[in-house]
Design an enzyme around this catalytic site. Structure first.
Site, mmCIF file in Angstrom:
data_model
loop_
_atom_site.group_PDB
_atom_site.id
_atom_site.type_symbol
_atom_site.label_atom_id
_atom_site.label_comp_id
_atom_site.label_asym_id
_atom_site.label_seq_id
_atom_site.Cartn_x
_atom_site.Cartn_y
_atom_site.Cartn_z
ATOM 1 N N ARG A 6 0.798 -1.280 0.102
ATOM 2 C CA ARG A 6 0.079 -0.152 -0.072
ATOM 3 C C ARG A 6 0.999 1.148 0.037
ATOM 4 O O ARG A 6 1.911 1.324 0.770
ATOM 5 C CB ARG A 6 -1.027 0.256 1.263
ATOM 6 C CG ARG A 6 -2.101 -0.859 1.172
ATOM 7 C CD ARG A 6 -3.051 -0.506 0.190
ATOM 8 N NE ARG A 6 -4.208 -1.438 0.130
ATOM 9 C CZ ARG A 6 -4.625 -2.280 -0.718
ATOM 10 N NH1 ARG A 6 -3.546 -2.772 -1.609
ATOM 11 N NH2 ARG A 6 -5.533 -2.897 -0.772
ATOM 12 N N HIS A 31 -0.984 0.404 -10.185
ATOM 13 C CA HIS A 31 -1.624 -0.595 -9.315
ATOM 14 C C HIS A 31 -2.287 -1.860 -10.177
ATOM 15 O O HIS A 31 -3.612 -2.216 -9.980
ATOM 16 C CB HIS A 31 -2.650 0.303 -8.468
ATOM 17 C CG HIS A 31 -2.979 -0.397 -7.209
ATOM 18 N ND1 HIS A 31 -3.289 -0.098 -6.018
ATOM 19 C CD2 HIS A 31 -3.001 -1.716 -6.794
ATOM 20 C CE1 HIS A 31 -3.487 -0.871 -5.088
ATOM 21 N NE2 HIS A 31 -3.353 -2.115 -5.530
ATOM 22 N N GLU A 45 -2.746 7.849 -4.044
ATOM 23 C CA GLU A 45 -3.418 7.160 -5.251
ATOM 24 C C GLU A 45 -4.653 7.660 -5.579
ATOM 25 O O GLU A 45 -5.564 7.841 -4.876
ATOM 26 C CB GLU A 45 -3.461 5.645 -5.088
ATOM 27 C CG GLU A 45 -3.352 4.891 -6.194
ATOM 28 C CD GLU A 45 -3.314 3.316 -5.917
ATOM 29 O OE1 GLU A 45 -4.212 2.415 -6.298
ATOM 30 O OE2 GLU A 45 -2.137 3.033 -5.336
#
Length: 327
Positions: A240, A287, A269
């Protein structure tokens, strides 16, 4: 009327399964863009189940908007830092995630980033595409020799970290790892040595992050930790984004504190620190760690199956762990 709310279209096999659930299915109508906060709140009203993604913030406000009939939040991701699990449990709402099914795909992505950064593949690709004249030279795009003795440090040796360790062992890498599983038989079988984080950072040629995002791991890797790494070291993050202090990372990459980074996740993000894009020594992905076709099918099907069994009065397949289990 009660319904199941799906915040984004899943892959076709998962959508077929979702439409076979007992209650009507309400799906956010834009397959490419997450629902706005207002759209999410409206869609959740009266729902018995929510199937959410990591881009959806599931908090007390959303749970209350759904109302007392809500029985489950099925997160289509292994991480669940987007969900206030305590608020859900206080309201008697089950929370599930999708562990296990994406381990291999994410490990593939992490190791691909490792190889791409170590051997400067993306930088070399950009150079060739630039059209500049070139000729082979003994010092052109020299990088890290991964095979036969480079040291990999795995921060958080869970399922995905173990899958990365298996790949690293096949490459003949020395492996250091943090986490309770680092002392287990499986880890020992891959030659893993359990160490504390300071030693891992100091000894590793590549540091790969695989810990969950919790208050304890927020900015786990910041300026001091980057400074503790070798100047030739590489940082890989497929966990993360907020595990890394992105501003500190940009500063370290610009100054040569570490050699390179491979990132699939970001602190804010989908926004990136403005300095990242300009760096030749950063490989940046949007991602896609779990973006194997079969993997994304399996994630969606598991999320839907969790909804199905909970609405049928059965225990969930993959409830999220408690804080004690996560620690």
């Amino acid at each position: 009327m009660s319904h199941v709310y799906l915040s984004r279209q899943l892959t076709p096999p998962a959508m077929v399964a979702a439409r076979e659930l007992g209650p009507p299915l309400v799906v956010h109508d834009d397959p490419d863009t997450p629902p706005s906060r207002d759209q999410l709140l409206r869609g959740a009203q009266g729902a018995t189940a929510l199937i959410t993604l990591l881009t959806d913030r599931v908090d007390a406000e959303l749970l209350d908007a759904a109302g007392p009939g809500l029985r489950i939040v099925a997160n289509c991701a292994v991480g669940f830092d987007n969900i206030d699990v305590d608020a859900a449990r206080t309201r008697g709402v089950v929370v599930t995630n999708t562990p296990g099914v994406l381990d291999e795909a994410t490990a593939d992505c992490a190791f691909a980033l490792l190889l791409a950064t170590a051997r400067r593949l993306v930088e070399a690709d950009r150079f060739v595409r630039s059209g500049r004249e070139w000729i082979w030279g003994p010092q052109s795009f020299v990088g890290l020799d991964v095979s036969g003795g480079a040291t990999l440090g795995i921060v958080g040796l869970g399922r995905i970290g173990m899958a990365v360790a298996r790949r690293a062992a096949a490459f003949g890498m020395r492996i250091r790892a943090t986490g309770s599983r680092a002392t287990g038989d499986e880890a020992r079988g891959y030659g893993v040595e359990a160490v504390e984080l300071p030693r891992l950072l100091a000894e590793s040629d590549v540091v790969s992050l695989h810990c969950p995002l919790t208050p304890d791991t927020h900015h786990l890797i910041g300026g001091p930790e980057l400074a503790a790494m070798k100047p030739t070291a590489i940082l890989i993050n497929t966990a993360r984004g907020p595990v890394v202090d992105e501003a500190a990372l940009v500063t370290a990459l610009e100054a040569g504190v570490i050699a390179a980074a491979g990132l699939d996740v970001y602190e804010d993000e989908p926004r990136l620190h403005p300095g990242l894009r300009a760096l030749d020594n950063a490989v940046l992905l949007p991602h896609i760690g779990s973006a194997g076709r079969a993997t994304r099918d399996a994630m969606g099907l598991l999320a839907v199956d969790n909804v199905r069994v909970v609405l049928a009065g059965e225990p969930p397949r993959t409830p999220v762990p408690t804080r004690e289990e996560t620690a």
